[in-house]
Design a protein around this motif. Structure first.
Motif, mmCIF file in Angstrom:
data_model
loop_
_atom_site.group_PDB
_atom_site.id
_atom_site.type_symbol
_atom_site.label_atom_id
_atom_site.label_comp_id
_atom_site.label_asym_id
_atom_site.label_seq_id
_atom_site.Cartn_x
_atom_site.Cartn_y
_atom_site.Cartn_z
ATOM 1 N N LYS A 24 0.818 -1.205 0.000
ATOM 2 C CA LYS A 24 0.000 0.000 0.000
ATOM 3 C C LYS A 24 0.853 1.257 0.000
ATOM 4 O O LYS A 24 1.872 1.345 0.682
ATOM 5 C CB LYS A 24 -0.951 0.009 1.187
ATOM 6 N N GLY A 25 0.435 2.226 -0.792
ATOM 7 C CA GLY A 25 1.048 3.540 -0.744
ATOM 8 C C GLY A 25 0.568 4.285 0.492
ATOM 9 O O GLY A 25 -0.406 3.890 1.143
ATOM 10 N N GLY A 26 1.243 5.379 0.794
ATOM 11 C CA GLY A 26 0.906 6.118 2.010
ATOM 12 C C GLY A 26 -0.506 6.657 2.054
ATOM 13 O O GLY A 26 -1.068 6.852 3.136
ATOM 14 N N GLN A 27 -1.109 6.881 0.881
ATOM 15 C CA GLN A 27 -2.432 7.505 0.835
ATOM 16 C C GLN A 27 -3.592 6.499 0.885
ATOM 17 O O GLN A 27 -4.750 6.898 0.907
ATOM 18 C CB GLN A 27 -2.567 8.328 -0.453
ATOM 19 N N VAL A 28 -3.297 5.212 0.911
ATOM 20 C CA VAL A 28 -4.350 4.195 0.765
ATOM 21 C C VAL A 28 -4.997 3.830 2.098
ATOM 22 O O VAL A 28 -4.314 3.541 3.077
ATOM 23 C CB VAL A 28 -3.775 2.916 0.119
ATOM 24 N N GLY A 29 -6.341 3.810 2.104
ATOM 25 C CA GLY A 29 -7.087 3.226 3.210
ATOM 26 C C GLY A 29 -7.482 4.178 4.326
ATOM 27 O O GLY A 29 -7.012 5.301 4.419
ATOM 28 N N ASP A 30 -8.382 3.675 5.194
ATOM 29 C CA ASP A 30 -8.769 4.425 6.382
ATOM 30 C C ASP A 30 -7.996 3.892 7.584
ATOM 31 O O ASP A 30 -7.113 3.048 7.453
ATOM 32 C CB ASP A 30 -10.287 4.349 6.607
ATOM 33 N N GLU A 31 -8.331 4.371 8.787
ATOM 34 C CA GLU A 31 -7.522 4.024 9.959
ATOM 35 C C GLU A 31 -7.573 2.540 10.320
ATOM 36 O O GLU A 31 -6.659 2.007 10.956
ATOM 37 C CB GLU A 31 -7.953 4.859 11.162
ATOM 38 N N THR A 32 -8.603 1.826 9.881
ATOM 39 C CA THR A 32 -8.748 0.407 10.246
ATOM 40 C C THR A 32 -7.933 -0.518 9.346
ATOM 41 O O THR A 32 -7.995 -1.738 9.501
ATOM 42 C CB THR A 32 -10.225 -0.014 10.172
ATOM 43 N N TYR A 33 -7.172 0.037 8.419
ATOM 44 C CA TYR A 33 -6.545 -0.731 7.333
ATOM 45 C C TYR A 33 -5.844 -2.001 7.803
ATOM 46 O O TYR A 33 -6.164 -3.108 7.354
ATOM 47 C CB TYR A 33 -5.554 0.170 6.583
ATOM 48 N N PHE A 34 -4.871 -1.896 8.683
ATOM 49 C CA PHE A 34 -4.078 -3.068 9.076
ATOM 50 C C PHE A 34 -4.916 -4.085 9.847
ATOM 51 O O PHE A 34 -4.772 -5.297 9.653
ATOM 52 C CB PHE A 34 -2.873 -2.639 9.914
ATOM 53 N N VAL A 35 -5.792 -3.600 10.680
ATOM 54 C CA VAL A 35 -6.657 -4.499 11.455
ATOM 55 C C VAL A 35 -7.609 -5.249 10.535
ATOM 56 O O VAL A 35 -7.813 -6.467 10.669
ATOM 57 C CB VAL A 35 -7.445 -3.709 12.525
ATOM 58 N N ALA A 36 -8.192 -4.537 9.572
ATOM 59 C CA ALA A 36 -9.112 -5.174 8.624
ATOM 60 C C ALA A 36 -8.399 -6.221 7.780
ATOM 61 O O ALA A 36 -8.936 -7.304 7.514
ATOM 62 C CB ALA A 36 -9.762 -4.117 7.733
ATOM 63 N N LEU A 37 -7.153 -5.926 7.362
ATOM 64 C CA LEU A 37 -6.400 -6.889 6.568
ATOM 65 C C LEU A 37 -6.085 -8.143 7.371
ATOM 66 O O LEU A 37 -6.121 -9.252 6.843
ATOM 67 C CB LEU A 37 -5.097 -6.269 6.065
ATOM 68 N N GLN A 38 -5.761 -7.971 8.640
ATOM 69 C CA GLN A 38 -5.486 -9.120 9.489
ATOM 70 C C GLN A 38 -6.708 -10.049 9.558
ATOM 71 O O GLN A 38 -6.582 -11.275 9.541
ATOM 72 C CB GLN A 38 -5.114 -8.641 10.890
ATOM 73 N N LYS A 39 -7.879 -9.446 9.593
ATOM 74 C CA LYS A 39 -9.125 -10.223 9.686
ATOM 75 C C LYS A 39 -9.561 -10.772 8.341
ATOM 76 O O LYS A 39 -10.489 -11.583 8.274
ATOM 77 C CB LYS A 39 -10.236 -9.340 10.265
ATOM 78 N N GLY A 40 -8.920 -10.312 7.245
ATOM 79 C CA GLY A 40 -9.314 -10.771 5.925
ATOM 80 C C GLY A 40 -10.547 -10.070 5.408
ATOM 81 O O GLY A 40 -11.228 -10.572 4.496
ATOM 82 N N GLU A 41 -10.839 -8.902 5.955
ATOM 83 C CA GLU A 41 -12.028 -8.156 5.524
ATOM 84 C C GLU A 41 -11.766 -7.460 4.203
ATOM 85 O O GLU A 41 -10.707 -6.867 4.003
ATOM 86 C CB GLU A 41 -12.423 -7.137 6.585
ATOM 87 N N ILE A 42 -12.731 -7.528 3.300
ATOM 88 C CA ILE A 42 -12.619 -6.884 1.999
ATOM 89 C C ILE A 42 -13.512 -5.664 1.993
ATOM 90 O O ILE A 42 -14.695 -5.726 2.301
ATOM 91 C CB ILE A 42 -13.030 -7.848 0.864
ATOM 92 N N SER A 43 -12.926 -4.526 1.604
ATOM 93 C CA SER A 43 -13.675 -3.266 1.664
ATOM 94 C C SER A 43 -14.353 -2.926 0.362
ATOM 95 O O SER A 43 -15.031 -1.932 0.255
ATOM 96 C CB SER A 43 -12.739 -2.122 2.060
ATOM 97 N N ILE A 44 -14.116 -3.712 -0.698
ATOM 98 C CA ILE A 44 -14.687 -3.377 -2.014
ATOM 99 C C ILE A 44 -15.941 -4.210 -2.261
ATOM 100 O O ILE A 44 -15.913 -5.408 -2.106
ATOM 101 C CB ILE A 44 -13.654 -3.628 -3.126
#
Length: 465
Positions: free
Chosen positions: A445-465
């Motif tokens: 991820k580039g510095g501009q990507v995602g909201d504050e939950t980004y790393f936590v959501a990725l750990q859980k395997g959550e897809i935002s799209i």
């Protein structure tokens, strides 16, 4: 390579995280695409078959002009030999560049030399990423894949303070004119509202006067039109060279879907929760800072890289071994870890790093490139040692300027998209023979990507799209 199809597009990205952004748009459009870290050899290509597109994740965003020319002439010649319909020099959607480092004008000049087209098209806008171009001026949303406010680029809270290429000019033509002597034209928003033939007529008029032509875009539906207009200028049997963000892949993908050349992919495998997860962050973006702070509040552990690690090769190795131990110990406890070089632009380490290199007698441009290179090495080698001891199934690399160096230290040769997670930052599978990273899930991820939950959501395997 067992390729029976015409390669529709081959791109060279100026950094790794931005290259996975282009990989995503091609994959979502239905193009079978593999992203390599070096122009692929025939031996490496033998591992892949029936490709529609090929990408190369380069490091030119942090290179000086002479380094860029040497790298790009060779890379473009290699990609040209694959006989693709289009060649794309992929840049960040905020057009990060300067005359002295990451010079996009140099890339355009190299492309003109190798491909000998009548003009070079440039499309920076990518509305679905929150990047908008109006009458040549670029606007950017605060945070890709978020609902942040939109700013003119020279007033953007993050981009005007970018550590490598801070933005002081939103007019892309003015910005680029400091990097090339070529003449620059524009297809603007008013032009795009006209019938196709009138847009094509305007483009031909611009080509008569200019060797570079920018394209505005504000809305997603304009991307297909732009793709068609540019594609229609291709001379059969001759690769056409474009410059721009992943909006280029979006534009061609939308057009090729309309023409039935590609079939949009809508279904992907589900991502599982993977604990623990390792994050390697060389980003100083305030958005990444929020993501780090939120992750720490949710149980992640942090290992901070200090400027002292830069003192000498011997000291650097001592610090790397220490970071490896700290990371391994946390991973053994089942704790997800963030190894980071800064938490936002106000972190004391940002100024300390600059001062350290200044005291070594380095100029501003050398400091910028050395910061990415040195921290990229520490991040990558620290992770490599830890992962040999404690493997993980999911890895995140944050920060466009350091990402290419980190990936190379990890032994990554290529990646292929396996699922979308955040717009512009897909989950990928790593191809890294004889490395603990081989076949694991990697998100860049580039510095501009995602909201504050980004790393936590990725750990859980959550897809935002």
């Amino acid at each position: 390579m067992h390729n029976k199809k015409e390669i529709l597009l081959a791109f060279y990205g100026d950094d790794f995280t931005g290259s996975t952004d282009a990989l995503e748009f091609l994959s979502r459009a239905g193009a079978k695409t593999v992203l390599f870290l070096e122009p692929p050899t025939l031996e490496l290509l033998e591992h892949f078959s029936d490709l529609d597109a090929i990408g190369v994740a380069g490091m030119t965003r942090s290179m000086r002009p002479n380094e860029m020319s040497e790298e790009l002439i060779k890379a473009f010649e290699t990609l040209k030999s694959l006989k693709p319909r289009h060649i794309h020099y992929k840049v960040c959607s905020t057009f990060d560049s300067s005359p002295g480092i990451g010079n996009i004008g140099v890339a355009i000049d190299c492309g003109a030399q190798v491909f000998q087209n009548k003009y070079t098209s440039i499309l920076v806008a990518a509305p679905n990423l929150g990047r908008f171009s109006a009458f040549g001026n670029l606007y950017a949303r605060m945070g890709i894949g978020s609902q942040g406010d939109i700013y003119r680029l020279d007033r953007h809270p993050s981009m005007r303070k970018h550590p490598i290429t801070p933005s002081s000019e939103s007019d892309l033509r003015m910005h680029l004119s400091k990097q090339t002597n070529q003449s620059i034209g524009l297809i603007d928003l008013v032009d795009l509202g006209k019938p196709l033939r009138e847009i094509e007529s305007k483009l031909q008029a611009e080509i008569e006067k200019h060797s570079i032509v920018f394209f505005d875009a504000m809305y997603e539906e304009q991307m297909q039109i732009i793709g068609e207009v540019i594609d229609n200028t291709v001379v059969k049997g001759k690769a056409f060279f474009s410059v721009g963000s992943s909006g280029v892949e979006k534009a061609f993908g939308d057009f090729w879907e309309k023409e039935g050349i590609l079939k949009k992919r809508t279904s992907w495998g589900t991502l599982e929760q993977h604990l623990p997860m390792l994050v390697l962050s060389g980003s100083v973006s305030p958005i990444t800072a929020e993501q780090i702070r939120y992750a720490l509040s949710q149980g992640f552990e942090a290992v901070a890289i200090t400027v002292d690690a830069l003192e000498s090769p011997e000291i650097e190795q001592e610090f790397i071994e220490n970071y490896q131990t700290l990371i391994s110990n946390y991973l053994k406890l089942g704790k997800s870890v963030i190894l980071h070089t800064a938490i936002g632009p106000e972190d004391d380490r940002v100024l300390q790093t600059k001062t350290f290199f200044q005291n070594k007698g380095l100029d501003e441009l050398t400091i910028r490139s050395q910061t990415a290179k040195r921290f990229g090495k520490i991040l990558g080698q620290s992770a490599l040692g830890a992962l040999r001891e404690v493997p993980v199934k999911r890895l995140v690399i944050a920060g466009g300027d350091t990402s290419s160096y980190v990936a190379r230290e990890l032994g990554i040769k290529a990646v292929e998209m396996i699922a979308p997670v955040y717009t512009g930052a897909p989950m990928c599978r790593a191809f890294a023979l004889n490395s603990p990273v081989d076949q694991i899930e990697v998100n860049l991820k580039g510095g501009q990507v995602g909201d504050e939950t980004y790393f936590v959501a990725l750990q859980k395997g959550e897809i935002s799209i």
